[in-house]
Design a protein around this motif. Sequence first.
Motif, mmCIF file in Angstrom:
data_model
loop_
_atom_site.group_PDB
_atom_site.id
_atom_site.type_symbol
_atom_site.label_atom_id
_atom_site.label_comp_id
_atom_site.label_asym_id
_atom_site.label_seq_id
_atom_site.Cartn_x
_atom_site.Cartn_y
_atom_site.Cartn_z
ATOM 1 N N ASP A 69 0.882 -1.162 0.000
ATOM 2 C CA ASP A 69 0.000 0.000 0.000
ATOM 3 C C ASP A 69 0.923 1.215 0.000
ATOM 4 N N GLY A 70 1.138 1.758 -1.180
ATOM 5 C CA GLY A 70 2.018 2.914 -1.331
ATOM 6 C C GLY A 70 1.238 4.173 -1.609
ATOM 7 N N ALA A 71 0.185 4.395 -0.837
ATOM 8 C CA ALA A 71 -0.653 5.578 -1.044
ATOM 9 C C ALA A 71 0.194 6.846 -1.084
ATOM 10 N N ARG A 72 1.206 6.900 -0.227
ATOM 11 C CA ARG A 72 2.100 8.070 -0.183
ATOM 12 C C ARG A 72 3.530 7.660 -0.536
ATOM 13 N N LEU A 73 3.664 6.786 -1.524
ATOM 14 C CA LEU A 73 4.983 6.295 -1.897
ATOM 15 C C LEU A 73 5.845 7.389 -2.517
ATOM 16 N N PHE A 74 5.226 8.356 -3.189
ATOM 17 C CA PHE A 74 6.005 9.467 -3.728
ATOM 18 C C PHE A 74 6.589 10.314 -2.604
ATOM 19 N N ASN A 75 5.871 10.440 -1.478
ATOM 20 C CA ASN A 75 6.447 11.119 -0.318
ATOM 21 C C ASN A 75 7.693 10.392 0.166
ATOM 22 N N ALA A 76 7.616 9.062 0.200
ATOM 23 C CA ALA A 76 8.771 8.277 0.633
ATOM 24 C C ALA A 76 9.936 8.479 -0.318
ATOM 25 N N SER A 77 9.668 8.535 -1.605
ATOM 26 C CA SER A 77 10.721 8.711 -2.593
ATOM 27 C C SER A 77 11.401 10.063 -2.441
ATOM 28 N N VAL A 78 10.600 11.108 -2.276
ATOM 29 C CA VAL A 78 11.164 12.452 -2.133
ATOM 30 C C VAL A 78 11.930 12.591 -0.820
ATOM 31 N N ALA A 79 11.415 12.002 0.242
ATOM 32 C CA ALA A 79 12.063 12.119 1.556
ATOM 33 C C ALA A 79 13.409 11.418 1.589
ATOM 34 N N THR A 80 13.550 10.326 0.855
ATOM 35 C CA THR A 80 14.770 9.519 0.918
ATOM 36 C C THR A 80 15.679 9.686 -0.294
ATOM 37 N N GLY A 81 15.131 10.218 -1.389
ATOM 38 C CA GLY A 81 15.897 10.285 -2.617
ATOM 39 C C GLY A 81 15.983 8.959 -3.347
ATOM 40 N N VAL A 82 15.214 7.971 -2.897
ATOM 41 C CA VAL A 82 15.218 6.642 -3.516
ATOM 42 C C VAL A 82 14.196 6.632 -4.657
ATOM 43 N N PRO A 83 14.577 6.211 -5.847
ATOM 44 C CA PRO A 83 13.640 6.210 -6.981
ATOM 45 C C PRO A 83 12.421 5.322 -6.722
ATOM 46 N N LEU A 84 11.338 5.656 -7.402
ATOM 47 C CA LEU A 84 10.095 4.896 -7.251
ATOM 48 C C LEU A 84 10.313 3.421 -7.543
ATOM 49 N N ALA A 85 11.059 3.102 -8.581
ATOM 50 C CA ALA A 85 11.271 1.705 -8.954
ATOM 51 C C ALA A 85 11.955 0.929 -7.842
ATOM 52 N N SER A 86 12.896 1.556 -7.153
ATOM 53 C CA SER A 86 13.589 0.869 -6.059
ATOM 54 C C SER A 86 12.645 0.622 -4.888
ATOM 55 N N LEU A 87 11.730 1.553 -4.642
ATOM 56 C CA LEU A 87 10.769 1.377 -3.551
ATOM 57 C C LEU A 87 9.752 0.278 -3.876
ATOM 58 N N CYS A 88 9.591 -0.028 -5.159
ATOM 59 C CA CYS A 88 8.670 -1.094 -5.570
ATOM 60 C C CYS A 88 9.353 -2.457 -5.646
ATOM 61 N N ASP A 89 10.680 -2.483 -5.525
ATOM 62 C CA ASP A 89 11.409 -3.746 -5.601
ATOM 63 C C ASP A 89 10.878 -4.747 -4.582
ATOM 64 N N GLY A 90 10.706 -5.978 -5.004
ATOM 65 C CA GLY A 90 10.287 -7.046 -4.102
ATOM 66 C C GLY A 90 8.792 -7.235 -4.007
ATOM 67 N N PHE A 91 8.021 -6.310 -4.561
ATOM 68 C CA PHE A 91 6.562 -6.406 -4.445
ATOM 69 C C PHE A 91 5.943 -6.906 -5.743
ATOM 70 N N ASP A 92 4.952 -7.780 -5.603
ATOM 71 C CA ASP A 92 4.217 -8.281 -6.756
ATOM 72 C C ASP A 92 3.159 -7.298 -7.217
ATOM 73 N N SER A 93 2.685 -6.472 -6.301
ATOM 74 C CA SER A 93 1.734 -5.420 -6.654
ATOM 75 C C SER A 93 1.931 -4.237 -5.728
ATOM 76 N N VAL A 94 1.649 -3.047 -6.246
ATOM 77 C CA VAL A 94 1.816 -1.798 -5.489
ATOM 78 C C VAL A 94 0.662 -0.877 -5.839
ATOM 79 N N SER A 95 0.034 -0.307 -4.819
ATOM 80 C CA SER A 95 -0.999 0.695 -5.031
ATOM 81 C C SER A 95 -0.418 2.067 -4.732
ATOM 82 N N VAL A 96 -0.538 3.001 -5.685
ATOM 83 C CA VAL A 96 -0.058 4.372 -5.479
ATOM 84 C C VAL A 96 -1.212 5.344 -5.722
ATOM 85 N N CYS A 97 -1.282 6.367 -4.900
ATOM 86 C CA CYS A 97 -2.400 7.313 -4.926
ATOM 87 C C CYS A 97 -1.943 8.660 -5.456
#
Length: 338
Positions: A166-194
């Motif tokens: 559940d990555g409703a605020r996954l873009f917040n996580a990306s901006v806060a850490t500088g980690v690209p969206l693709a890296s934050l999705c690594d390991g997941f079979d499905s991801v929900s982004v809002c």
Amino acid sequence: MIDLRSDTVTRPTPAMREAMSRAAVGDDVWGDDPSVSAFEQQVAERAGMAAAVFFPSGTQSNLAALLTHCQRGEEVIAGQFSHIYRDEGGGGAVLGGIQPQPIAHAADGSLPLDQVQAAIKGDDIHHARTKLLALENTFRGKVLPEGYVASATALAHDHDLATHLDGARLFNASVATGVPLASLCDGFDSVSVCFSKGLGAPAGSLLLAREAAFATRARRWRKTLGGGMRQVGLLAEGCRHALEHHVERLAEDHAHARQLAEGLAGIDGVEVQACDTNMVFLALPEAHCRALGEFLAARGVLIAAQPRTRLVTHLDVFTADVHHVVMEMRAYFARRYA
């Protein structure tokens, strides 16, 4: 009004409204809406996933993921206070016969791996067979540690479990850490982004799929759940505008949350907890919650005042607004404890 109840209260900017008015549209149930198709492909590529399906809400996107991953009588492991378990009406259980197995969160929002492993149930006729591990990032404004996510998803896959984020605020996580969206999705079979929270679109979430076949099955569930929409390219274009113009500016929301936490620190009777992104949590005296909410509302500030109160910054909150909120909240408690 300065509305700190949630980042869901954001309003489309004039530029977003203009982009939406120019959207090319078709019938998305037939697969004929070019704006939706282009947006799905754009985000899937950015996330390093095979495909994406556009949904009207994150709740429906999460529910479709549950229904696609699990059969009736199977089980999903999720956090005790995760949105997918606590705040989505029990949809997986109500509509899919899917049993939730909640796990208590650690202080950083993660689910302790020893507890996850202990909760996994195999092919025993006495048990609902565990089929899915669902994590949330961010969780209450905290970004899950990158190493933890890798370990958790590896543990799940070692036990033949699917993984959903559940990555409703996954873009917040990306901006806060500088980690690209693709890296934050690594390991997941499905991801929900809002796109209707901090990014400011009026509606819209995407369910990203590691495999195209999963997206095809999820699209069928979307129709069953009443989420098949027609000329929805208008919304998709608003989300696309948000993707291209509102992601980097999330750093402003995070800075405003830090300023808010610093400004409220030290108020007698109030405990302040800052987070990694755009949220501040307050522990308020229960006896003051109603009066404080009314006091602030009369001064142009909306909060959902409770013993544990969440304040959320977003694109409609500015530096001057933060100063005003701090001033008025300090004024309230100065009067009450004078």
